[in-house]
Write a protein that holds these residues in place. Structure first.
Motif, PDB file in Angstrom:
ATOM      1  N   ARG A  25       0.830  -1.203   0.000  1.00  0.00           N
ATOM      2  CA  ARG A  25       0.000   0.000   0.000  1.00  0.00           C
ATOM      3  C   ARG A  25       0.871   1.263   0.000  1.00  0.00           C
ATOM      4  NH1 ARG A  25      -5.366  -0.999   0.949  1.00  0.00           N
ATOM      5  NH2 ARG A  25      -5.866  -3.094   1.697  1.00  0.00           N
ATOM      6  N   HIS A  26       1.948   1.229   0.770  1.00  0.00           N
ATOM      7  CA  HIS A  26       2.835   2.378   0.843  1.00  0.00           C
ATOM      8  C   HIS A  26       3.478   2.653  -0.517  1.00  0.00           C
ATOM      9  CE1 HIS A  26       5.531   5.325   2.531  1.00  0.00           C
ATOM     10  NE2 HIS A  26       6.600   4.641   2.146  1.00  0.00           N
ATOM     11  N   PHE A  27       3.935   1.614  -1.183  1.00  0.00           N
ATOM     12  CA  PHE A  27       4.551   1.770  -2.496  1.00  0.00           C
ATOM     13  C   PHE A  27       3.524   2.261  -3.520  1.00  0.00           C
ATOM     14  CE2 PHE A  27       7.180  -0.361  -6.074  1.00  0.00           C
ATOM     15  CZ  PHE A  27       7.775   0.854  -6.357  1.00  0.00           C
ATOM     16  N   MET A  28       2.291   1.745  -3.399  1.00  0.00           N
ATOM     17  CA  MET A  28       1.233   2.171  -4.314  1.00  0.00           C
ATOM     18  C   MET A  28       0.955   3.670  -4.148  1.00  0.00           C
ATOM     19  SD  MET A  28      -2.782   1.054  -4.425  1.00  0.00           S
ATOM     20  CE  MET A  28      -3.080   1.988  -2.909  1.00  0.00           C
ATOM     21  N   LEU A  29       0.920   4.142  -2.900  1.00  0.00           N
ATOM     22  CA  LEU A  29       0.685   5.563  -2.647  1.00  0.00           C
ATOM     23  C   LEU A  29       1.829   6.417  -3.189  1.00  0.00           C
ATOM     24  CD1 LEU A  29      -0.806   5.411   0.968  1.00  0.00           C
ATOM     25  CD2 LEU A  29      -2.016   5.933  -1.153  1.00  0.00           C
ATOM     26  N   GLN A  30       3.050   5.895  -3.103  1.00  0.00           N
ATOM     27  CA  GLN A  30       4.192   6.607  -3.662  1.00  0.00           C
ATOM     28  C   GLN A  30       4.036   6.771  -5.178  1.00  0.00           C
ATOM     29  OE1 GLN A  30       7.959   4.836  -2.702  1.00  0.00           O
ATOM     30  NE2 GLN A  30       7.954   5.569  -0.586  1.00  0.00           N
ATOM     31  N   MET A  31       3.607   5.711  -5.838  1.00  0.00           N
ATOM     32  CA  MET A  31       3.403   5.778  -7.282  1.00  0.00           C
ATOM     33  C   MET A  31       2.312   6.782  -7.633  1.00  0.00           C
ATOM     34  SD  MET A  31       3.788   1.888  -8.763  1.00  0.00           S
ATOM     35  CE  MET A  31       2.528   1.168  -7.694  1.00  0.00           C
ATOM     36  N   HIS A  32       1.242   6.756  -6.854  1.00  0.00           N
ATOM     37  CA  HIS A  32       0.111   7.647  -7.129  1.00  0.00           C
ATOM     38  C   HIS A  32       0.505   9.104  -6.934  1.00  0.00           C
ATOM     39  CE1 HIS A  32      -3.970   8.752  -7.842  1.00  0.00           C
ATOM     40  NE2 HIS A  32      -4.176   9.213  -6.622  1.00  0.00           N
ATOM     41  N   SER A  33       1.204   9.391  -5.836  1.00  0.00           N
ATOM     42  CA  SER A  33       1.636  10.770  -5.573  1.00  0.00           C
ATOM     43  C   SER A  33       2.683  11.221  -6.596  1.00  0.00           C
ATOM     44  CB  SER A  33       2.202  10.896  -4.155  1.00  0.00           C
ATOM     45  OG  SER A  33       3.345  10.073  -3.990  1.00  0.00           O
ATOM     46  N   GLY A  34       3.366  10.264  -7.220  1.00  0.00           N
ATOM     47  CA  GLY A  34       4.345  10.590  -8.245  1.00  0.00           C
ATOM     48  C   GLY A  34       3.745  10.822  -9.615  1.00  0.00           C
ATOM     49  N   GLY A  35       2.417  10.717  -9.713  1.00  0.00           N
ATOM     50  CA  GLY A  35       1.743  11.017 -10.974  1.00  0.00           C
ATOM     51  C   GLY A  35       1.263   9.813 -11.749  1.00  0.00           C
ATOM     52  N   ARG A  36       1.488   8.601 -11.239  1.00  0.00           N
ATOM     53  CA  ARG A  36       1.021   7.408 -11.946  1.00  0.00           C
ATOM     54  C   ARG A  36      -0.503   7.355 -11.896  1.00  0.00           C
ATOM     55  NH1 ARG A  36       3.516   3.251 -15.017  1.00  0.00           N
ATOM     56  NH2 ARG A  36       5.288   3.333 -13.581  1.00  0.00           N
ATOM     57  N   SER A  37      -1.131   7.056 -13.021  1.00  0.00           N
ATOM     58  CA  SER A  37      -2.588   7.024 -13.105  1.00  0.00           C
ATOM     59  C   SER A  37      -3.155   5.811 -12.371  1.00  0.00           C
ATOM     60  CB  SER A  37      -3.042   6.985 -14.564  1.00  0.00           C
ATOM     61  OG  SER A  37      -2.708   5.735 -15.156  1.00  0.00           O
ATOM     62  N   GLY A  38      -4.422   5.909 -12.009  1.00  0.00           N
ATOM     63  CA  GLY A  38      -5.085   4.793 -11.342  1.00  0.00           C
ATOM     64  C   GLY A  38      -5.107   3.552 -12.206  1.00  0.00           C
ATOM     65  N   ARG A  39      -5.309   3.735 -13.506  1.00  0.00           N
ATOM     66  CA  ARG A  39      -5.324   2.587 -14.424  1.00  0.00           C
ATOM     67  C   ARG A  39      -3.944   1.944 -14.497  1.00  0.00           C
ATOM     68  NH1 ARG A  39      -7.727  -0.037 -18.449  1.00  0.00           N
ATOM     69  NH2 ARG A  39      -6.548  -0.573 -20.314  1.00  0.00           N
ATOM     70  N   GLY A  40      -2.898   2.771 -14.549  1.00  0.00           N
ATOM     71  CA  GLY A  40      -1.543   2.224 -14.602  1.00  0.00           C
ATOM     72  C   GLY A  40      -1.200   1.449 -13.349  1.00  0.00           C
ATOM     73  N   ILE A  41      -1.600   1.981 -12.189  1.00  0.00           N
ATOM     74  CA  ILE A  41      -1.345   1.299 -10.919  1.00  0.00           C
ATOM     75  C   ILE A  41      -2.114  -0.014 -10.859  1.00  0.00           C
ATOM     76  CG2 ILE A  41      -1.676   1.446  -8.417  1.00  0.00           C
ATOM     77  CD1 ILE A  41      -1.118   4.446  -8.636  1.00  0.00           C
ATOM     78  N   ALA A  42      -3.341  -0.015 -11.374  1.00  0.00           N
ATOM     79  CA  ALA A  42      -4.145  -1.241 -11.373  1.00  0.00           C
ATOM     80  C   ALA A  42      -3.458  -2.344 -12.179  1.00  0.00           C
ATOM     81  CB  ALA A  42      -5.534  -0.957 -11.942  1.00  0.00           C
ATOM     82  N   LEU A  43      -2.855  -1.985 -13.313  1.00  0.00           N
ATOM     83  CA  LEU A  43      -2.153  -2.976 -14.128  1.00  0.00           C
ATOM     84  C   LEU A  43      -0.919  -3.516 -13.404  1.00  0.00           C
ATOM     85  CD1 LEU A  43      -2.378  -1.222 -17.623  1.00  0.00           C
ATOM     86  CD2 LEU A  43      -3.609  -3.270 -16.878  1.00  0.00           C
ATOM     87  N   ILE A  44      -0.201  -2.622 -12.711  1.00  0.00           N
ATOM     88  CA  ILE A  44       0.974  -3.051 -11.953  1.00  0.00           C
ATOM     89  C   ILE A  44       0.566  -3.995 -10.822  1.00  0.00           C
ATOM     90  CG2 ILE A  44       2.804  -2.256 -10.404  1.00  0.00           C
ATOM     91  CD1 ILE A  44       2.945   0.284 -12.135  1.00  0.00           C
ATOM     92  N   LEU A  45      -0.486  -3.625 -10.093  1.00  0.00           N
ATOM     93  CA  LEU A  45      -0.961  -4.466  -8.994  1.00  0.00           C
ATOM     94  C   LEU A  45      -1.407  -5.835  -9.489  1.00  0.00           C
ATOM     95  CD1 LEU A  45      -3.041  -1.925  -6.848  1.00  0.00           C
ATOM     96  CD2 LEU A  45      -0.829  -2.941  -6.274  1.00  0.00           C
ATOM     97  N   SER A  46      -1.997  -5.869 -10.679  1.00  0.00           N
ATOM     98  CA  SER A  46      -2.431  -7.146 -11.240  1.00  0.00           C
ATOM     99  C   SER A  46      -1.232  -8.064 -11.464  1.00  0.00           C
ATOM    100  CB  SER A  46      -3.166  -6.902 -12.560  1.00  0.00           C
ATOM    101  OG  SER A  46      -3.528  -8.124 -13.173  1.00  0.00           O
TER     102      SER A  46
END
Length: 218
Positions: free
Chosen positions: A49-70
């Motif tokens: 979760r912490h790494f995901m929040l870092q990606m999001h605050s760094g400008g990564r889109s929700g769709r991009g994060i969803a693909l990474i999490l998958s």
């Protein structure tokens, strides 16, 4: 990690591009784990979760994060099946909701031109139908699905099957909206005039709408 990548390459027959992206995302996760002085397979839910929040605050889109999490979820699922970990730390992690941009609206001049457009050489039946559809959509704020569900008159059958209708005498449209909720909206003068013009032509030889056809727009 390499065993997993070989597994998905052979068993899932992933394309080379997809496989390269999986590897890149896993390497980034391994680097994150290294900064925490942890092996990759010892990451926990809070770390993900912490790494995901870092990606999001760094400008990564929700769709991009969803693909990474998958991709991560698949890796840890495989690791659990191999008995390498006790549980999947990505299992209940969800990506931030992707933003939904609002549709672009017409300018005033474009809207006036659109509403006043006429093509004298076109089929009068189609012209009358399309004009009535546009006036109802614009004047009543209807969704396309609500417009398509309108009948010519109110009936018990329309109520039972979840359809709507227009009451020209009362100046109202009764529609079935999102979530199967009924709502009534006022029908203005321009929409009423366009509807009356359409109904006058609807059953003529121009369109040959069957007398028993309940749908308002055919």
């Amino acid at each position: 990690m390499q065993c997993y990548l070989e597994y998905v390459r052979v068993q899932k027959r992933l394309a080379a591009r997809t496989l390269a992206l999986y590897q890149l995302d896993l390497e980034k996760l391994a680097q994150f784990a290294a900064r925490l002085n942890l092996p990759l397979l010892q990451l926990e839910n809070t770390h993900i979760r912490h790494f995901m929040l870092q990606m999001h605050s760094g400008g990564r889109s929700g769709r991009g994060i969803a693909l990474i999490l998958s991709g991560w979820r698949g890796f840890f699922t495989w690791a659990a099946q191999q008995g390498l970990i006790a549980y999947n730390p990505v299992q209940n992690v969800r990506a931030p909701k992707a933003s939904k941009p609002l549709p672009k609206s017409l300018s005033v001049d474009e809207a006036v031109y659109f509403a006043g457009f006429a093509n004298p050489g076109a089929d009068p039946w189609i012209e009358a139908r399309d004009a009535a559809m546009v006036e109802l959509l614009y004047g009543c704020g209807l969704r396309v699905g609500e417009l398509a569900g309108l009948d010519t008159v109110a009936s018990a059958d329309a109520e039972r099957q979840g359809r709507g209708w227009v009451d020209l005498q009362a100046g109202e449209a009764h529609v079935l909206g999102k979530g199967s909720r009924r709502r009534s909206v006022p029908v203005g003068r321009a929409a009423s005039a366009a509807l009356r013009a359409w109904l006058a032509l609807r059953a003529t030889p121009f369109g040959a709408a069957a007398p028993c056809e309940p749908a308002l727009f055919v």
